[in-house]
Design an enzyme around this catalytic site. Sequence first.
Site, PDB file in Angstrom:
ATOM      1  CE1 TYR A  75      50.210 160.127 -12.089  1.00 58.59           C
ATOM      2  CE2 TYR A  75      49.815 158.285 -13.578  1.00 58.59           C
ATOM      3  CZ  TYR A  75      50.565 159.385 -13.209  1.00 58.59           C
ATOM      4  OH  TYR A  75      51.658 159.746 -13.938  1.00 58.59           O
TER       5      TYR A  75
ATOM      6  CG  ASN B  56      59.103 164.854  -6.490  1.00 55.95           C
ATOM      7  OD1 ASN B  56      59.673 165.454  -5.579  1.00 55.95           O
ATOM      8  ND2 ASN B  56      59.337 163.581  -6.769  1.00 55.95           N
TER       9      ASN B  56
ATOM     10  CB  CYS C  50      57.366 161.334  -8.908  1.00 57.82           C
ATOM     11  SG  CYS C  50      58.795 162.099  -9.677  1.00 57.82           S
ATOM     12  CG  HIS C  51      60.975 156.629 -10.860  1.00 58.18           C
ATOM     13  ND1 HIS C  51      61.562 157.266  -9.781  1.00 58.18           N
ATOM     14  CD2 HIS C  51      61.300 155.316 -10.754  1.00 58.18           C
ATOM     15  CE1 HIS C  51      62.219 156.370  -9.063  1.00 58.18           C
ATOM     16  NE2 HIS C  51      62.075 155.178  -9.632  1.00 58.18           N
TER      17      HIS C  51
ATOM     18  CD  GLU D  59      63.253 151.946  -8.774  1.00 61.41           C
ATOM     19  OE1 GLU D  59      62.104 151.495  -8.542  1.00 61.41           O
ATOM     20  OE2 GLU D  59      63.602 153.091  -8.414  1.00 61.41           O
TER      21      GLU D  59
END
Length: 148
Positions: A87, A108, A116-117, A144
């Site tokens: 952040y 979002n 946003c994850h 990912e």
Amino acid sequence: MSQISFHSPVGELSIAEDDGFIVSVDWGWGSLQEETPLLIEAKKQFNAYFDGQLKQFDLPVRPFGTNYQLKVWQALKDIPYGETCSYQDLVKIVGGSPRSIGGANGANPIPLIIPCHRVIGKNGLGGYSGGEGIETKEYLLNMEQLFK
């Protein structure tokens, strides 16, 4: 507005299109289903993403939000697949505060496509408002990393 829903590893997802742009991705099954070429392509890209074959979505999006939210969401799209950003790092890019970044993330309308994850706290994962919350965020980040 047209919408298509499908099953994914993070639950049922519904994608909405308006005037040739993806405008939302929501958890849950939408009541109105209308396939369009864009929504069929979006579903195809989501399936490839969850299979580890797609690292970046290539879909026209039009998120609706404040000017600040739009700046944050644009910055989110620049976070590479399999990477994270804090952040505080985003504050340095777009201004505001970690709290305002978190607020924009929570608002979002097009999660996953606007990733946003991939935003985490300084001392942990932070929150996540999609799917099953933090468990969904952990799943996406681990997935990912696995396919990176």
